[in-house]
Design a protein around this motif. Structure first.
Motif, PDB file in Angstrom:
ATOM      1  N   LEU A  80      13.974 -55.841 -26.109  1.00  0.00           N
ATOM      2  CA  LEU A  80      14.838 -55.992 -26.994  1.00  0.00           C
ATOM      3  C   LEU A  80      14.180 -55.505 -28.464  1.00  0.00           C
ATOM      4  CD1 LEU A  80      16.719 -59.329 -26.470  1.00  0.00           C
ATOM      5  CD2 LEU A  80      17.560 -57.115 -25.994  1.00  0.00           C
ATOM      6  N   VAL A  81      13.109 -55.461 -28.734  1.00  0.00           N
ATOM      7  CA  VAL A  81      12.614 -54.995 -29.900  1.00  0.00           C
ATOM      8  C   VAL A  81      12.453 -53.538 -29.557  1.00  0.00           C
ATOM      9  CG1 VAL A  81      10.295 -54.746 -30.962  1.00  0.00           C
ATOM     10  CG2 VAL A  81      11.115 -56.923 -30.304  1.00  0.00           C
ATOM     11  N   MET A  82      12.048 -52.955 -28.517  1.00  0.00           N
ATOM     12  CA  MET A  82      12.078 -51.530 -28.157  1.00  0.00           C
ATOM     13  C   MET A  82      13.665 -50.938 -28.416  1.00  0.00           C
ATOM     14  SD  MET A  82       9.187 -50.529 -27.279  1.00  0.00           S
ATOM     15  CE  MET A  82       9.644 -48.829 -26.694  1.00  0.00           C
ATOM     16  N   GLY A  85      14.755 -53.156 -32.538  1.00  0.00           N
ATOM     17  CA  GLY A  85      13.833 -53.353 -33.471  1.00  0.00           C
ATOM     18  C   GLY A  85      13.473 -54.914 -33.772  1.00  0.00           C
ATOM     19  N   TYR A  86      12.620 -55.175 -34.671  1.00  0.00           N
ATOM     20  CA  TYR A  86      12.332 -56.781 -34.952  1.00  0.00           C
ATOM     21  C   TYR A  86      13.723 -57.514 -35.593  1.00  0.00           C
ATOM     22  CZ  TYR A  86       7.664 -55.871 -33.300  1.00  0.00           C
ATOM     23  OH  TYR A  86       6.428 -55.746 -32.391  1.00  0.00           O
ATOM     24  N   SER A  87      14.480 -57.976 -35.076  1.00  0.00           N
ATOM     25  CA  SER A  87      15.642 -58.713 -35.776  1.00  0.00           C
ATOM     26  C   SER A  87      16.003 -60.105 -35.047  1.00  0.00           C
ATOM     27  CB  SER A  87      16.620 -57.724 -35.507  1.00  0.00           C
ATOM     28  OG  SER A  87      17.107 -57.467 -34.317  1.00  0.00           O
ATOM     29  N   GLU A  88      16.936 -60.524 -35.585  1.00  0.00           N
ATOM     30  CA  GLU A  88      17.382 -61.925 -35.075  1.00  0.00           C
ATOM     31  C   GLU A  88      17.941 -61.705 -33.547  1.00  0.00           C
ATOM     32  OE1 GLU A  88      17.519 -64.982 -35.748  1.00  0.00           O
ATOM     33  OE2 GLU A  88      17.089 -64.955 -37.866  1.00  0.00           O
ATOM     34  N   GLU A  89      18.310 -60.473 -33.333  1.00  0.00           N
ATOM     35  CA  GLU A  89      18.835 -60.015 -31.865  1.00  0.00           C
ATOM     36  C   GLU A  89      17.925 -60.174 -30.858  1.00  0.00           C
ATOM     37  OE1 GLU A  89      19.707 -58.487 -34.677  1.00  0.00           O
ATOM     38  OE2 GLU A  89      21.821 -59.356 -34.702  1.00  0.00           O
ATOM     39  N   SER A  90      16.603 -59.896 -31.407  1.00  0.00           N
ATOM     40  CA  SER A  90      15.442 -59.865 -30.342  1.00  0.00           C
ATOM     41  C   SER A  90      14.672 -61.048 -30.467  1.00  0.00           C
ATOM     42  CB  SER A  90      14.594 -58.394 -30.644  1.00  0.00           C
ATOM     43  OG  SER A  90      13.999 -58.294 -32.195  1.00  0.00           O
ATOM     44  N   PHE A  91      14.967 -61.672 -31.375  1.00  0.00           N
ATOM     45  CA  PHE A  91      14.154 -63.073 -31.618  1.00  0.00           C
ATOM     46  C   PHE A  91      14.746 -64.213 -30.700  1.00  0.00           C
ATOM     47  CE2 PHE A  91      13.202 -67.031 -34.222  1.00  0.00           C
ATOM     48  CZ  PHE A  91      11.835 -66.987 -33.897  1.00  0.00           C
ATOM     49  N   PHE A  92      13.735 -64.951 -29.918  1.00  0.00           N
ATOM     50  CA  PHE A  92      14.095 -66.070 -29.331  1.00  0.00           C
ATOM     51  C   PHE A  92      13.715 -67.333 -30.119  1.00  0.00           C
ATOM     52  CE2 PHE A  92      14.972 -62.726 -26.256  1.00  0.00           C
ATOM     53  CZ  PHE A  92      15.769 -63.442 -25.360  1.00  0.00           C
ATOM     54  N   ALA A  93      14.415 -67.976 -30.493  1.00  0.00           N
ATOM     55  CA  ALA A  93      14.134 -69.355 -31.354  1.00  0.00           C
ATOM     56  C   ALA A  93      13.115 -70.389 -30.687  1.00  0.00           C
ATOM     57  CB  ALA A  93      15.182 -69.913 -32.403  1.00  0.00           C
ATOM     58  N   GLY A  94      12.133 -70.737 -31.098  1.00  0.00           N
ATOM     59  CA  GLY A  94      11.327 -71.785 -30.484  1.00  0.00           C
ATOM     60  C   GLY A  94      12.269 -73.168 -30.861  1.00  0.00           C
ATOM     61  N   PRO A  95      11.491 -74.401 -30.329  1.00  0.00           N
ATOM     62  CA  PRO A  95      12.180 -75.719 -30.420  1.00  0.00           C
ATOM     63  C   PRO A  95      12.259 -76.074 -31.736  1.00  0.00           C
ATOM     64  CG  PRO A  95      10.041 -75.751 -29.487  1.00  0.00           C
ATOM     65  CD  PRO A  95      10.401 -74.391 -29.261  1.00  0.00           C
ATOM     66  N   VAL A  96      11.149 -75.813 -32.696  1.00  0.00           N
ATOM     67  CA  VAL A  96      11.133 -76.259 -34.360  1.00  0.00           C
ATOM     68  C   VAL A  96      12.304 -75.528 -34.908  1.00  0.00           C
ATOM     69  CG1 VAL A  96       9.257 -74.561 -34.791  1.00  0.00           C
ATOM     70  CG2 VAL A  96       9.885 -76.796 -36.009  1.00  0.00           C
ATOM     71  N   VAL A  97      12.331 -74.160 -34.439  1.00  0.00           N
ATOM     72  CA  VAL A  97      13.287 -73.390 -35.338  1.00  0.00           C
ATOM     73  C   VAL A  97      14.660 -73.783 -34.930  1.00  0.00           C
ATOM     74  CG1 VAL A  97      14.226 -70.923 -35.461  1.00  0.00           C
ATOM     75  CG2 VAL A  97      11.811 -71.420 -35.664  1.00  0.00           C
ATOM     76  N   ARG A  98      14.968 -74.046 -33.851  1.00  0.00           N
ATOM     77  CA  ARG A  98      16.190 -74.533 -33.255  1.00  0.00           C
ATOM     78  C   ARG A  98      16.638 -75.848 -33.896  1.00  0.00           C
ATOM     79  NH1 ARG A  98      15.023 -75.067 -27.377  1.00  0.00           N
ATOM     80  NH2 ARG A  98      17.110 -76.095 -27.036  1.00  0.00           N
ATOM     81  N   ALA A  99      15.854 -76.762 -33.781  1.00  0.00           N
ATOM     82  CA  ALA A  99      16.042 -77.957 -34.288  1.00  0.00           C
ATOM     83  C   ALA A  99      16.283 -77.860 -35.783  1.00  0.00           C
ATOM     84  CB  ALA A  99      14.783 -79.047 -34.152  1.00  0.00           C
ATOM     85  N   MET A 100      15.427 -77.149 -36.677  1.00  0.00           N
ATOM     86  CA  MET A 100      15.885 -76.910 -37.903  1.00  0.00           C
ATOM     87  C   MET A 100      17.209 -76.264 -38.393  1.00  0.00           C
ATOM     88  SD  MET A 100      12.138 -75.594 -39.291  1.00  0.00           S
ATOM     89  CE  MET A 100      12.545 -75.611 -41.148  1.00  0.00           C
ATOM     90  N   ARG A 101      17.580 -75.230 -37.558  1.00  0.00           N
ATOM     91  CA  ARG A 101      18.815 -74.643 -37.672  1.00  0.00           C
ATOM     92  C   ARG A 101      20.062 -75.641 -37.448  1.00  0.00           C
ATOM     93  NH1 ARG A 101      17.282 -68.559 -35.678  1.00  0.00           N
ATOM     94  NH2 ARG A 101      16.527 -67.745 -37.485  1.00  0.00           N
ATOM     95  N   ILE A 136      11.205 -62.329 -39.662  1.00  0.00           N
ATOM     96  CA  ILE A 136      12.297 -63.099 -39.897  1.00  0.00           C
ATOM     97  C   ILE A 136      12.566 -63.368 -41.252  1.00  0.00           C
ATOM     98  CG2 ILE A 136      13.587 -65.240 -39.181  1.00  0.00           C
ATOM     99  CD1 ILE A 136      13.781 -62.943 -37.009  1.00  0.00           C
ATOM    100  N   GLY A 137      11.577 -64.049 -41.848  1.00  0.00           N
ATOM    101  CA  GLY A 137      11.826 -64.770 -43.173  1.00  0.00           C
ATOM    102  C   GLY A 137      11.561 -66.132 -43.201  1.00  0.00           C
ATOM    103  N   GLN A 138      12.446 -66.578 -44.380  1.00  0.00           N
ATOM    104  CA  GLN A 138      12.597 -68.135 -44.518  1.00  0.00           C
ATOM    105  C   GLN A 138      13.519 -68.755 -43.407  1.00  0.00           C
ATOM    106  OE1 GLN A 138      13.514 -69.179 -48.311  1.00  0.00           O
ATOM    107  NE2 GLN A 138      11.649 -68.858 -49.077  1.00  0.00           N
ATOM    108  N   VAL A 139      13.243 -69.691 -42.812  1.00  0.00           N
ATOM    109  CA  VAL A 139      13.883 -70.675 -42.002  1.00  0.00           C
ATOM    110  C   VAL A 139      13.980 -72.056 -42.783  1.00  0.00           C
ATOM    111  CG1 VAL A 139      14.544 -71.868 -39.721  1.00  0.00           C
ATOM    112  CG2 VAL A 139      13.512 -69.531 -39.673  1.00  0.00           C
TER     113      VAL A 139
END
Length: 273
Positions: A80-82, A85-101, A136-139
């Motif tokens: 997906l990065v290819m 690029g590096y974006s939310e669409e190519s990023f798979f959130a891990g458990p801490v990011v998912r729980a925070m969001r 990604i920046g701040q979560v």
């Protein structure tokens, strides 16, 4: 019936009234919670029962020494990065990011088995509700984000110390082995055994390994449950006791370890009493 009583009834928990009430208070006021105790005392059961009673969404992870920072926070998918690029669409959130969001509870089983570098990722999330992710920046955590964790005592194999900074972010509840009558009730419920003598003997065997001088680490009530469950299907008490205890105890003298002899000493001590 008290709130703790409802949780005990809903989840089949024996005792633990004080611990349940305290865990309810900690989670209800939005604090992070750390439950500490030996293997088999019900840390995970208590934690998840309280979360479920409060109707809190929970994301669970199990700590070990191979757990990485990327596994906790998230990673980018190379194809997906290819493509984008590096974006939310190519990023798979891990458990801490998912729980925070999501504003969920992140439940970490055996926190102190994680490498220290992974533990440290949690610090800004616990303290400020904030993570800074490369590309990604701040979560920022949504309201309701909390961490509930368990840990075994540091003297257990494959565990380590939590940093003072990390411990300072948690409220701490210790869970010890329960009293003899409560352990008998746990064995009765989990095995359905109505042989009071068998249940009593199994519990006494497990409990004595915790104080007997030959043992560095004693067995939890799980050993008593196994002894009873196997005994109802197998003759030969020595074999079944060794089968139930071997994986749950540690002898002090590992180089000259003779578990069968140590179990014999436990049985002899019980007969004398």
């Amino acid at each position: 019936m008290s709130t703790a009583g409802h949780i005990q009834q809903e989840h089949g928990i024996v005792g633990r009234t004080a611990e349940l009430e305290l865990a309810l208070a900690v989670i209800s006021c939005g604090r992070h919670l750390l439950l500490e105790g030996p293997v088999g005392v019900g840390k995970t059961t208590v934690a998840l029962a309280v979360c479920q009673h409060l109707a809190r969404s929970t994301i669970r992870i199990d700590g070990d020494e191979r757990y990485t920072e990327n596994k906790l926070t998230g990673w980018f998918d190379p194809p997906l990065v290819m493509k984008s690029g590096y974006s939310e669409e190519s990023f798979f959130a891990g458990p801490v990011v998912r729980a925070m969001r999501e504003g969920s509870i992140l439940f970490i089983n055996e926190l102190n088995r994680m490498p220290e570098s992974v533990q440290n990722v949690l610090l800004p999330a616990l303290d400020e509700g904030l993570l800074l992710l490369p590309r990604i920046g701040q979560v920022r955590a949504a309201p309701g984000f909390q961490v509930v964790a368990t840990q075994n005592p540091v003297e257990y194999i494959a565990t380590g110390h939590l940093s003072e900074a990390l411990k300072d972010r948690f409220e701490h509840i210790p869970l010890l082995h329960q009293d003899e009558e409560e352990e008998r009730e746990i064995v009765r419920r989990q095995t359905g055994c109505d042989d009071a003598g068998l249940v009593e003997d199994a519990v006494r065997i497990a409990r004595l390994t915790r104080t007997h001088p030959r043992f560095r680490k004693g067995a939890s009530v799980r050993a008593a449950v196994s002894i009873v469950a196997i005994a109802e299907r197998l003759s030969g008490p020595q074999r079944l006791r060794s089968a139930a205890l071997t994986t749950r105890v540690e002898l002090k003298d590992e180089e000259d370890a003779d578990l069968a002899a140590a179990v014999d000493e436990v049985l002899e001590a019980i007969k004398k009493n």
